[in-house]
Scaffold this active site. Sequence first.
Site, mmCIF file in Angstrom:
data_model
loop_
_atom_site.group_PDB
_atom_site.id
_atom_site.type_symbol
_atom_site.label_atom_id
_atom_site.label_comp_id
_atom_site.label_asym_id
_atom_site.label_seq_id
_atom_site.Cartn_x
_atom_site.Cartn_y
_atom_site.Cartn_z
ATOM 1 C CB CYS A 10 -0.980 -0.012 1.166
ATOM 2 S SG CYS A 10 -0.245 0.310 2.774
ATOM 3 C CG ASN A 11 -0.239 5.384 -1.185
ATOM 4 O OD1 ASN A 11 0.409 5.134 -2.192
ATOM 5 N ND2 ASN A 11 -1.332 6.096 -1.204
#
Length: 106
Positions: A10-11
């Site tokens: 994810c980010n």
Amino acid sequence: MAEKNILLVCNAGMSTSLLVSKMQKAAEKDDITVNIAATASSDIKNKLQDGNPDVMMLGPQVRYLQKKLDAEYDFPVEVINMQDYGLMNGENVLKTALKTIDEAAK
């Protein structure tokens, strides 16, 4: 049965950490041996120095990386269902990951 390796991306690696623990609980409940790790999209290369996963699961917020990663690596890269991700449904995400690994092995 050999241990399956699943990498969540994810980010920042934060939201997937919670998902990792929910997936591990689901795996334990069903007696499935898996190794699940999470990393930030900016740290994928470092994470892969430890070896390649059987599948890389992308959080919906980094779905735009799928084509690039698919071309770069020889393991499946799958985007996590947005609803499962939002609800942190570890069981469904685990099932999707295992199904993707099985299909890639055929």
